[in-house]
Design an enzyme around this catalytic site. Sequence first.
Site, mmCIF file in Angstrom:
data_model
loop_
_atom_site.group_PDB
_atom_site.id
_atom_site.type_symbol
_atom_site.label_atom_id
_atom_site.label_comp_id
_atom_site.label_asym_id
_atom_site.label_seq_id
_atom_site.Cartn_x
_atom_site.Cartn_y
_atom_site.Cartn_z
ATOM 1 N N GLY A 39 10.787 -2.950 5.483
ATOM 2 C CA GLY A 39 10.036 -4.203 5.403
ATOM 3 C C GLY A 39 9.652 -4.497 3.958
ATOM 4 N N HIS A 40 9.142 -3.475 3.270
ATOM 5 C CA HIS A 40 8.757 -3.663 1.867
ATOM 6 C C HIS A 40 9.961 -3.991 0.983
ATOM 7 C CE1 HIS A 40 5.580 -0.742 3.369
ATOM 8 N NE2 HIS A 40 4.826 -1.732 2.906
ATOM 9 N N VAL A 73 10.712 -6.832 9.744
ATOM 10 C CA VAL A 73 11.853 -5.923 9.871
ATOM 11 C C VAL A 73 11.516 -4.937 10.984
ATOM 12 C CG1 VAL A 73 13.293 -4.215 8.707
ATOM 13 C CG2 VAL A 73 12.427 -6.195 7.443
ATOM 14 N N GLN A 95 -10.320 -2.607 1.942
ATOM 15 C CA GLN A 95 -9.864 -3.239 3.177
ATOM 16 C C GLN A 95 -9.902 -2.298 4.367
ATOM 17 O OE1 GLN A 95 -5.881 -4.148 1.385
ATOM 18 N NE2 GLN A 95 -5.082 -3.644 3.390
ATOM 19 N N GLN A 126 5.789 -11.023 7.327
ATOM 20 C CA GLN A 126 5.229 -11.726 8.492
ATOM 21 C C GLN A 126 4.516 -10.752 9.423
ATOM 22 O OE1 GLN A 126 7.936 -14.191 10.897
ATOM 23 N NE2 GLN A 126 6.593 -13.750 12.641
ATOM 24 N N ASP A 181 2.152 -8.887 8.834
ATOM 25 C CA ASP A 181 0.727 -9.166 8.635
ATOM 26 C C ASP A 181 0.539 -10.676 8.520
ATOM 27 O OD1 ASP A 181 -0.201 -6.351 8.388
ATOM 28 O OD2 ASP A 181 1.147 -6.367 6.673
ATOM 29 N N MET A 232 0.849 -1.205 0.000
ATOM 30 C CA MET A 232 0.000 0.000 0.000
ATOM 31 C C MET A 232 0.884 1.255 0.000
ATOM 32 S SD MET A 232 -3.523 -0.809 1.893
ATOM 33 C CE MET A 232 -3.063 -0.378 3.566
ATOM 34 N N SER A 242 6.205 -0.213 10.225
ATOM 35 C CA SER A 242 4.840 -0.094 9.712
ATOM 36 C C SER A 242 4.667 1.295 9.138
ATOM 37 C CB SER A 242 3.828 -0.304 10.838
ATOM 38 O OG SER A 242 2.543 0.142 10.435
#
Lengths: 281, 281
Positions: free
Chosen positions: B36-37, B178, B63, B150, B152, B30, B187
Amino acid sequence: MILIKEPNAMHDYVNASKRTGKRIGFVPTMGFLHAGHTSLASLCRTRESCDEVIMSIFVNPLQFGPQEDYEKYPRDMDRDTSIAEKAGVDVLFVPDASAMYPAAARTKVEVEEMSQALCGVSRPTHFRGVTTVVAKLLNIVNPDVAAFGQKDAQQFFILQRMVADLNMPVQLVMAPIVREADGLAMSSRNVYLNEEERKQALSLSRALVMAHQMIEKGETKPAVIIQRMTAIIRQQPLAKIDYVAIVETENLQPIQTIQSPALIALAVLFGKTRLIDNIII
Amino acid sequence: MILIKEPNAMHDYVNASKRTGKRIGFVPTMGFLHAGHTSLASLCRTRESCDEVIMSIFVNPLQFGPQEDYEKYPRDMDRDTSIAEKAGVDVLFVPDASAMYPAAARTKVEVEEMSQALCGVSRPTHFRGVTTVVAKLLNIVNPDVAAFGQKDAQQFFILQRMVADLNMPVQLVMAPIVREADGLAMSSRNVYLNEEERKQALSLSRALVMAHQMIEKGETKPAVIIQRMTAIIRQQPLAKIDYVAIVETENLQPIQTIQSPALIALAVLFGKTRLIDNIII
């Protein structure tokens, strides 16, 4: 003709075919084949120029309601195999229910609103079962073209919506209804009818022909047409009407004035046997 | 790096790549990218040996609940484009909401039961939105491998169920969480936290570390572990616990005795900001 039972084997087979540049046509059925089904195989071969035609036979438990005819739905694999082979089907895909729906399976595909219209009123979980199994079959078989009969017109418009909404890389095509000589739409469920029911069931196609004639003569009010159709069917003492409706093909909602394209559809019970028929104008 | 906006153009691009034998990795996001991405892009390239890595950025309205942060979810395309390019992404797919959800769209994909567990209690339509958009993205991008974080974890296990149930021809892989140097899971929503909330949010990873230690020391009762975790988080005056749970990864239902594999997951609010974190044992 090749017979394949395992979904993974089916998927591998098609992938190998597609790598050689073959165009794949797919005809999903619940078996007990008739001329309507074989016309779909021909359509894939001729009009849609498919190099290979795959037909599935799977009586999908998910699209039957708890009080419906899943258990006694007619099945005859030997006969079906012979008919499919004569119809020029290259691969018959016949998965087991346990392979299609392992115990851990939890996923449903639903096309909202359209699935609650027409047949969805008396069969509230039917189309969710259809969209779920067809999504699975399309992913397994990965065809270029999938053919469906106009007999199940609501199913076709719902599946077309699903394929567009989920960006599934397949083209859906619809084949005309194949009828018996006297006008009854072919259906695997016609074997349920006794002689008298079979005779009275002709009122369905008669009502649709009448609707067509009324529109050709200029009638534009759905209510007037529906009333006349209803009267024709009600003359049959064994007929119990589920619905007679005129809806937009795009969203299956009732239309106020006749305009193209519209779907004129009906469902009528004879005893426990539920018959459907329609025309598209 | 190539930028593609239209779903059809994206699909055509991948098909051309696949015809040349390329293995395609896909990272759906998103946006508002963090380490992390980018770790997901690296995972596709290295461990999964993909020849081409496609990342999508799409803040998926489906969502978000009506009271949630769809409108104010952080967005920064210039920054994201630069981060993605540096991370070795080959194609950035950035569809418009109107192209993903035309007005006529009606189809939902739902993984029942698993979508109602954990985060599904306070976000009842969230995972249906996730499964619907990921089904679409997987059909558009048609990757060999799709990578998810992970962080999510519930999302991952639900998507894995969906892909198996719908026979989607893709392999899903999960990358480790991460974390910031002090332990906070990365996040996009961390930017919402003020200084004090940011500090108290460290109790989440502390509680998970404690759970891990208790299990290593032989604790087998989920209730005992959950009680201890809850106590750690409750020491933070700004923390409002949504849930702390220990569940089976297979079906996300609570487990009675600790055994592998289990997911220890939690969701905690700091003000309006809802943070999640987890470990898998």
